[in-house]
Design an enzyme around this catalytic site. Structure first.
Site, PDB file in Angstrom:
ATOM      1  N   ASP A  81     104.754 -55.894  14.300  1.00 52.07           N
ATOM      2  CA  ASP A  81     105.922 -56.163  15.130  1.00 52.07           C
ATOM      3  C   ASP A  81     107.082 -56.590  14.208  1.00 52.07           C
ATOM      4  O   ASP A  81     106.865 -57.288  13.205  1.00 52.07           O
ATOM      5  CB  ASP A  81     105.541 -57.303  16.086  1.00 52.07           C
ATOM      6  CG  ASP A  81     106.558 -57.559  17.169  1.00 52.07           C
ATOM      7  OD1 ASP A  81     107.280 -56.620  17.540  1.00 52.07           O
ATOM      8  OD2 ASP A  81     106.617 -58.710  17.663  1.00 52.07           O
ATOM      9  N   HIS A  82     108.274 -56.192  14.536  1.00 52.87           N
ATOM     10  CA  HIS A  82     109.472 -56.577  13.769  1.00 52.87           C
ATOM     11  C   HIS A  82     109.285 -56.486  12.258  1.00 52.87           C
ATOM     12  O   HIS A  82     109.495 -57.468  11.535  1.00 52.87           O
ATOM     13  CB  HIS A  82     109.932 -57.997  14.141  1.00 52.87           C
ATOM     14  CG  HIS A  82     110.457 -58.088  15.541  1.00 52.87           C
ATOM     15  ND1 HIS A  82     111.725 -57.678  15.891  1.00 52.87           N
ATOM     16  CD2 HIS A  82     109.872 -58.509  16.688  1.00 52.87           C
ATOM     17  CE1 HIS A  82     111.908 -57.853  17.186  1.00 52.87           C
ATOM     18  NE2 HIS A  82     110.790 -58.343  17.692  1.00 52.87           N
ATOM     19  N   GLY A 178     111.248 -65.904  23.060  1.00 50.54           N
ATOM     20  CA  GLY A 178     111.106 -67.341  23.317  1.00 50.54           C
ATOM     21  C   GLY A 178     111.145 -67.630  24.804  1.00 50.54           C
ATOM     22  O   GLY A 178     111.158 -66.709  25.632  1.00 50.54           O
ATOM     23  N   THR A 208     107.842 -63.114  27.644  1.00 52.03           N
ATOM     24  CA  THR A 208     107.493 -64.432  28.191  1.00 52.03           C
ATOM     25  C   THR A 208     108.552 -64.915  29.176  1.00 52.03           C
ATOM     26  O   THR A 208     109.730 -64.986  28.833  1.00 52.03           O
ATOM     27  CB  THR A 208     107.361 -65.465  27.038  1.00 52.03           C
ATOM     28  OG1 THR A 208     106.299 -65.044  26.191  1.00 52.03           O
ATOM     29  CG2 THR A 208     107.079 -66.866  27.568  1.00 52.03           C
ATOM     30  N   ASN A 227     106.074 -56.706  25.219  1.00 50.40           N
ATOM     31  CA  ASN A 227     105.650 -57.676  24.201  1.00 50.40           C
ATOM     32  C   ASN A 227     105.564 -59.084  24.775  1.00 50.40           C
ATOM     33  O   ASN A 227     106.519 -59.575  25.384  1.00 50.40           O
ATOM     34  CB  ASN A 227     106.688 -57.719  23.076  1.00 50.40           C
ATOM     35  CG  ASN A 227     106.634 -56.514  22.170  1.00 50.40           C
ATOM     36  OD1 ASN A 227     105.959 -55.541  22.464  1.00 50.40           O
ATOM     37  ND2 ASN A 227     107.347 -56.589  21.066  1.00 50.40           N
ATOM     38  N   THR A 230     105.334 -65.720  22.907  1.00 44.62           N
ATOM     39  CA  THR A 230     105.423 -67.166  23.165  1.00 44.62           C
ATOM     40  C   THR A 230     104.371 -67.639  24.178  1.00 44.62           C
ATOM     41  O   THR A 230     103.733 -68.680  23.966  1.00 44.62           O
ATOM     42  CB  THR A 230     106.844 -67.513  23.673  1.00 44.62           C
ATOM     43  OG1 THR A 230     107.772 -67.019  22.708  1.00 44.62           O
ATOM     44  CG2 THR A 230     107.026 -69.010  23.828  1.00 44.62           C
TER      45      THR A 230
HETATM   46  P1  13P Z   1     108.263 -63.551  23.721  1.00 43.84           P
HETATM   47  O1  13P Z   1     107.964 -64.537  22.625  1.00 43.84           O
HETATM   48  O2  13P Z   1     109.451 -63.922  24.503  1.00 43.84           O
HETATM   49  O3  13P Z   1     107.069 -63.277  24.556  1.00 43.84           O
HETATM   50  O4  13P Z   1     108.670 -62.189  22.997  1.00 43.84           O
HETATM   51  C1  13P Z   1     107.686 -61.433  22.385  1.00 43.84           C
HETATM   52  C2  13P Z   1     108.261 -60.343  21.573  1.00 43.84           C
HETATM   53  O5  13P Z   1     109.143 -59.632  22.006  1.00 43.84           O
HETATM   54  C3  13P Z   1     107.687 -60.127  20.251  1.00 43.84           C
HETATM   55  O6  13P Z   1     108.352 -59.123  19.566  1.00 43.84           O
END
Ligand code: 13P
Length: 279
Positions: A81-82, A178, A208, A227, A230
Protein backbone atom coordinates in the site's frame (compact mmCIF):
# COMPACT_ATOMS: atom_id res chain seq x y z
CA UNK A 1 -4.22 -19.40 -1.87
CA UNK A 2 -2.03 -16.55 -3.06
CA UNK A 3 -3.61 -14.78 -6.06
CA UNK A 4 -3.21 -11.48 -7.91
CA UNK A 5 -5.26 -8.50 -6.85
CA UNK A 6 -6.49 -8.23 -10.42
CA UNK A 7 -8.28 -11.56 -10.07
CA UNK A 8 -10.06 -10.41 -6.90
CA UNK A 9 -11.08 -7.11 -8.47
CA UNK A 10 -12.58 -8.89 -11.49
CA UNK A 11 -14.50 -11.18 -9.17
CA UNK A 12 -15.76 -8.17 -7.20
CA UNK A 13 -16.97 -6.54 -10.42
CA UNK A 14 -18.85 -9.70 -11.46
CA UNK A 15 -20.49 -9.99 -8.05
CA UNK A 16 -21.22 -6.26 -7.70
CA UNK A 17 -19.30 -6.09 -4.46
CA UNK A 18 -15.93 -4.83 -3.19
CA UNK A 19 -12.94 -6.67 -1.83
CA UNK A 20 -11.63 -5.55 1.55
CA UNK A 21 -7.97 -4.57 1.74
CA UNK A 22 -6.92 -4.82 5.36
CA UNK A 23 -3.70 -3.27 6.61
CA UNK A 24 -1.56 -5.45 8.85
CA UNK A 25 1.36 -4.65 11.11
CA UNK A 26 2.20 -7.91 12.88
CA UNK A 27 1.52 -11.64 12.89
CA UNK A 28 -1.66 -11.31 14.97
CA UNK A 29 -3.19 -8.87 12.48
CA UNK A 30 -2.46 -11.23 9.60
CA UNK A 31 -4.02 -14.12 11.52
CA UNK A 32 -7.12 -12.08 12.44
CA UNK A 33 -7.78 -11.05 8.84
CA UNK A 34 -7.28 -14.54 7.41
CA UNK A 35 -9.44 -16.13 10.11
CA UNK A 36 -12.35 -13.81 9.28
CA UNK A 37 -11.92 -14.29 5.53
CA UNK A 38 -11.89 -18.08 5.85
CA UNK A 39 -14.88 -18.10 8.15
CA UNK A 40 -16.84 -15.93 5.72
CA UNK A 41 -15.50 -17.81 2.72
CA UNK A 42 -14.56 -14.48 1.11
CA UNK A 43 -11.30 -13.46 -0.61
CA UNK A 44 -9.34 -10.59 0.91
CA UNK A 45 -6.30 -8.43 0.35
CA UNK A 46 -3.69 -8.07 3.09
CA UNK A 47 -1.55 -4.99 2.72
CA UNK A 48 1.11 -2.86 4.34
CA UNK A 49 2.09 0.72 3.50
CA UNK A 50 5.72 1.68 2.89
CA UNK A 51 5.63 4.22 5.74
CA UNK A 52 4.57 1.46 8.16
CA UNK A 53 7.73 -0.51 7.46
CA UNK A 54 9.49 1.64 10.06
CA UNK A 55 7.50 -0.30 12.69
CA UNK A 56 7.04 -3.58 10.84
CA UNK A 57 10.06 -4.28 8.60
CA UNK A 58 9.37 -5.68 5.15
CA UNK A 59 11.92 -8.49 5.53
CA UNK A 60 9.87 -9.84 8.45
CA UNK A 61 6.36 -8.95 7.29
CA UNK A 62 6.65 -10.04 3.66
CA UNK A 63 7.46 -13.74 4.28
CA UNK A 64 4.63 -13.93 6.85
CA UNK A 65 2.11 -12.22 4.58
CA UNK A 66 2.98 -14.31 1.53
CA UNK A 67 3.00 -17.53 3.53
CA UNK A 68 -0.34 -16.72 5.19
CA UNK A 69 -1.87 -16.10 1.76
CA UNK A 70 -0.46 -19.33 0.31
CA UNK A 71 -1.85 -21.35 3.21
CA UNK A 72 -5.25 -19.68 3.37
CA UNK A 73 -8.41 -21.60 2.43
CA UNK A 74 -9.64 -18.58 0.46
CA UNK A 75 -7.98 -16.46 -2.23
CA UNK A 76 -5.72 -13.77 -0.77
CA UNK A 77 -3.74 -11.06 -2.58
CA UNK A 78 -0.70 -9.50 -0.90
CA UNK A 79 -0.38 -5.80 -1.63
CA UNK A 80 2.12 -3.01 -0.99
CA UNK A 81 0.00 0.00 0.00
CA UNK A 82 1.24 3.54 -0.72
CA UNK A 83 4.56 2.55 -2.27
CA UNK A 84 6.62 5.73 -2.36
CA UNK A 85 9.93 4.53 -3.77
CA UNK A 86 10.81 2.28 -6.67
CA UNK A 87 13.27 0.51 -4.38
CA UNK A 88 10.57 -0.57 -1.93
CA UNK A 89 8.19 -1.58 -4.71
CA UNK A 90 10.92 -3.72 -6.30
CA UNK A 91 11.65 -5.42 -2.97
CA UNK A 92 7.95 -6.19 -2.42
CA UNK A 93 7.72 -7.73 -5.88
CA UNK A 94 10.83 -9.83 -5.17
CA UNK A 95 9.24 -11.07 -1.94
CA UNK A 96 6.24 -12.26 -3.93
CA UNK A 97 3.66 -9.50 -3.36
CA UNK A 98 1.03 -9.95 -6.05
CA UNK A 99 0.13 -6.28 -6.15
CA UNK A 100 1.77 -2.89 -5.59
CA UNK A 101 0.55 0.67 -5.29
CA UNK A 102 2.63 3.58 -6.44
CA UNK A 103 1.60 6.76 -4.67
CA UNK A 104 3.04 9.69 -6.54
CA UNK A 105 -0.22 11.59 -6.21
CA UNK A 106 1.54 14.65 -4.77
CA UNK A 107 3.83 14.87 -7.82
CA UNK A 108 2.94 16.88 -10.95
CA UNK A 109 0.58 15.06 -13.35
CA UNK A 110 3.17 14.29 -16.05
CA UNK A 111 5.67 13.04 -13.52
CA UNK A 112 3.00 10.86 -11.89
CA UNK A 113 2.27 9.35 -15.33
CA UNK A 114 5.96 8.71 -16.08
CA UNK A 115 6.66 7.13 -12.69
CA UNK A 116 3.52 5.00 -12.84
CA UNK A 117 4.43 3.73 -16.30
CA UNK A 118 7.78 2.51 -15.01
CA UNK A 119 6.10 0.60 -12.21
CA UNK A 120 3.52 -0.92 -14.57
CA UNK A 121 6.40 -2.15 -16.74
CA UNK A 122 8.29 -3.56 -13.77
CA UNK A 123 5.24 -5.22 -12.19
CA UNK A 124 4.35 -6.89 -15.48
CA UNK A 125 7.61 -8.88 -15.22
CA UNK A 126 6.16 -10.46 -12.05
CA UNK A 127 2.57 -10.71 -13.29
CA UNK A 128 1.63 -8.33 -10.46
CA UNK A 129 -1.24 -5.85 -10.32
CA UNK A 130 -0.67 -2.07 -10.12
CA UNK A 131 -2.78 0.53 -8.31
CA UNK A 132 -2.07 4.23 -8.53
CA UNK A 133 -3.69 7.36 -7.07
CA UNK A 134 -4.87 10.56 -8.65
CA UNK A 135 -6.08 13.53 -6.66
CA UNK A 136 -5.21 13.73 -2.97
CA UNK A 137 -6.80 11.62 -0.24
CA UNK A 138 -6.92 13.55 3.05
CA UNK A 139 -5.20 12.77 6.36
CA UNK A 140 -2.07 10.68 6.14
CA UNK A 141 -1.03 7.05 5.92
CA UNK A 142 1.79 6.80 8.43
CA UNK A 143 3.08 10.19 7.37
CA UNK A 144 3.70 13.14 9.63
CA UNK A 145 2.01 15.51 7.26
CA UNK A 146 -1.76 16.02 6.99
CA UNK A 147 -2.82 16.26 3.37
CA UNK A 148 -5.54 18.60 2.15
CA UNK A 149 -8.14 16.77 0.05
CA UNK A 150 -8.13 17.45 -3.70
CA UNK A 151 -10.84 15.56 -5.55
CA UNK A 152 -9.80 13.47 -8.53
CA UNK A 153 -10.53 15.25 -11.81
CA UNK A 154 -12.57 12.79 -13.92
CA UNK A 155 -11.10 13.97 -17.25
CA UNK A 156 -7.54 13.77 -15.96
CA UNK A 157 -8.31 10.35 -14.51
CA UNK A 158 -9.32 9.12 -17.97
CA UNK A 159 -6.08 10.40 -19.51
CA UNK A 160 -4.08 8.97 -16.60
CA UNK A 161 -5.54 5.47 -16.98
CA UNK A 162 -5.10 5.45 -20.74
CA UNK A 163 -1.51 6.67 -20.53
CA UNK A 164 -0.38 4.37 -17.73
CA UNK A 165 -2.43 1.20 -18.27
CA UNK A 166 -2.75 0.66 -14.51
CA UNK A 167 -5.08 -2.05 -13.19
CA UNK A 168 -6.86 -0.03 -10.48
CA UNK A 169 -7.27 3.66 -9.69
CA UNK A 170 -7.45 5.09 -6.17
CA UNK A 171 -9.81 8.07 -6.17
CA UNK A 172 -10.05 11.12 -3.93
CA UNK A 173 -13.71 12.00 -3.35
CA UNK A 174 -13.59 13.60 0.09
CA UNK A 175 -12.17 10.48 1.77
CA UNK A 176 -9.31 10.67 4.27
CA UNK A 177 -7.01 8.32 6.17
CA UNK A 178 -7.50 8.01 9.93
CA UNK A 179 -10.60 8.57 12.07
CA UNK A 180 -13.08 11.13 10.66
CA UNK A 181 -14.53 13.63 13.15
CA UNK A 182 -17.93 12.70 11.63
CA UNK A 183 -18.74 10.19 8.89
CA UNK A 184 -18.03 11.90 5.60
CA UNK A 185 -20.48 12.79 2.88
CA UNK A 186 -18.36 11.60 -0.04
CA UNK A 187 -18.57 13.33 -3.43
CA UNK A 188 -20.64 10.68 -5.16
CA UNK A 189 -21.18 13.09 -8.06
CA UNK A 190 -17.44 13.07 -8.72
CA UNK A 191 -17.27 9.28 -8.33
CA UNK A 192 -20.11 8.87 -10.80
CA UNK A 193 -18.29 10.99 -13.38
CA UNK A 194 -15.07 9.01 -12.90
CA UNK A 195 -16.99 5.73 -13.18
CA UNK A 196 -18.67 6.83 -16.40
CA UNK A 197 -15.29 7.51 -18.03
CA UNK A 198 -13.14 4.72 -16.66
CA UNK A 199 -13.33 1.02 -17.18
CA UNK A 200 -10.91 -0.23 -14.55
CA UNK A 201 -11.77 -1.01 -10.91
CA UNK A 202 -11.77 1.97 -8.54
CA UNK A 203 -10.27 1.99 -5.06
CA UNK A 204 -11.53 3.77 -1.96
CA UNK A 205 -8.91 4.67 0.65
CA UNK A 206 -9.73 5.91 4.14
CA UNK A 207 -12.41 3.30 4.80
CA UNK A 208 -12.43 3.63 8.59
CA UNK A 209 -15.57 5.45 9.76
CA UNK A 210 -17.49 5.46 6.47
CA UNK A 211 -21.10 4.37 6.95
CA UNK A 212 -22.51 1.14 5.59
CA UNK A 213 -24.92 3.10 3.41
CA UNK A 214 -22.10 5.17 1.91
CA UNK A 215 -20.00 2.03 1.27
CA UNK A 216 -22.91 0.49 -0.63
CA UNK A 217 -23.40 3.64 -2.73
CA UNK A 218 -19.69 3.66 -3.57
CA UNK A 219 -19.83 -0.01 -4.59
CA UNK A 220 -22.74 0.78 -6.91
CA UNK A 221 -20.49 3.40 -8.55
CA UNK A 222 -17.53 1.16 -9.33
CA UNK A 223 -15.54 0.96 -6.09
CA UNK A 224 -14.08 -2.57 -6.07
CA UNK A 225 -11.38 -2.33 -3.38
CA UNK A 226 -11.85 -0.68 -0.01
CA UNK A 227 -8.90 0.01 2.31
CA UNK A 228 -9.30 -0.40 6.05
CA UNK A 229 -6.30 0.41 8.26
CA UNK A 230 -7.12 2.51 11.35
CA UNK A 231 -10.12 0.39 12.39
CA UNK A 232 -7.93 -2.73 12.41
CA UNK A 233 -5.19 -1.12 14.50
CA UNK A 234 -7.81 0.36 16.85
CA UNK A 235 -9.55 -3.01 17.17
CA UNK A 236 -6.29 -4.66 18.17
CA UNK A 237 -5.53 -1.92 20.73
CA UNK A 238 -9.04 -1.92 22.22
CA UNK A 239 -9.09 -5.70 22.72
CA UNK A 240 -5.58 -5.60 24.20
CA UNK A 241 -6.52 -2.81 26.59
CA UNK A 242 -9.71 -4.53 27.69
CA UNK A 243 -7.76 -7.67 28.48
CA UNK A 244 -5.00 -5.79 30.36
CA UNK A 245 -7.63 -3.86 32.34
CA UNK A 246 -9.35 -6.98 33.58
CA UNK A 247 -6.30 -8.81 34.88
CA UNK A 248 -3.47 -7.95 37.25
CA UNK A 249 -1.07 -10.25 35.46
CA UNK A 250 -1.49 -10.05 31.68
CA UNK A 251 0.24 -12.92 29.90
CA UNK A 252 1.56 -12.74 26.36
CA UNK A 253 -0.36 -15.71 25.02
CA UNK A 254 -3.78 -14.41 26.02
CA UNK A 255 -2.79 -10.94 24.86
CA UNK A 256 -1.78 -12.32 21.47
CA UNK A 257 -5.12 -14.15 21.15
CA UNK A 258 -6.98 -10.93 22.04
CA UNK A 259 -5.08 -9.05 19.33
CA UNK A 260 -6.15 -11.65 16.78
CA UNK A 261 -9.73 -11.36 18.02
CA UNK A 262 -9.84 -7.59 17.78
CA UNK A 263 -8.69 -7.68 14.18
CA UNK A 264 -10.92 -10.65 13.34
CA UNK A 265 -14.07 -8.85 14.58
CA UNK A 266 -13.24 -5.70 12.63
CA UNK A 267 -12.50 -7.66 9.46
CA UNK A 268 -15.71 -9.68 9.71
CA UNK A 269 -17.81 -6.56 10.15
CA UNK A 270 -16.35 -4.96 7.03
CA UNK A 271 -16.40 -8.09 4.86
CA UNK A 272 -20.12 -8.43 5.56
CA UNK A 273 -20.75 -4.91 4.25
CA UNK A 274 -18.40 -5.19 1.28
CA UNK A 275 -20.05 -8.45 0.13
CA UNK A 276 -23.03 -6.18 -0.55
CA UNK A 277 -25.76 -8.75 -0.08
CA UNK A 278 -29.15 -8.15 1.47
CA UNK A 279 -28.29 -10.08 4.67
P1 13P B 1 -8.08 4.19 7.14
O1 13P B 1 -6.89 4.21 8.08
O2 13P B 1 -8.87 5.42 7.23
O3 13P B 1 -8.88 2.96 7.29
O4 13P B 1 -7.48 4.21 5.66
C1 13P B 1 -6.89 3.06 5.17
C2 13P B 1 -6.19 3.32 3.89
O5 13P B 1 -6.71 3.95 3.00
C3 13P B 1 -4.86 2.73 3.73
O6 13P B 1 -4.29 3.09 2.53
Amino acid sequence: MLVTMKKLLARAKNNNCAVGAFSVGNMEMIMGVIKAAEEMNTPVIIQIAEKRLMNSPLELMAPMMVSAAKNAKVDVAVHLDHGLTEECISKALEYGFTSVMLDSSLKPFDENIALTRRIVEKASLYGATVESELGVVGGNEGDTEEHIITCTDPKMAEVFCNETRIDALAVAIGNAHGNYPVSPELRLDVLEQIYSRIDIPLVLHGGTGITEEMFRKCISLGIRKINIATAGFDGLSAYSKKYCDRTDKPDYFTLSAEMVNGVYENTKKHIKIFNNKEN
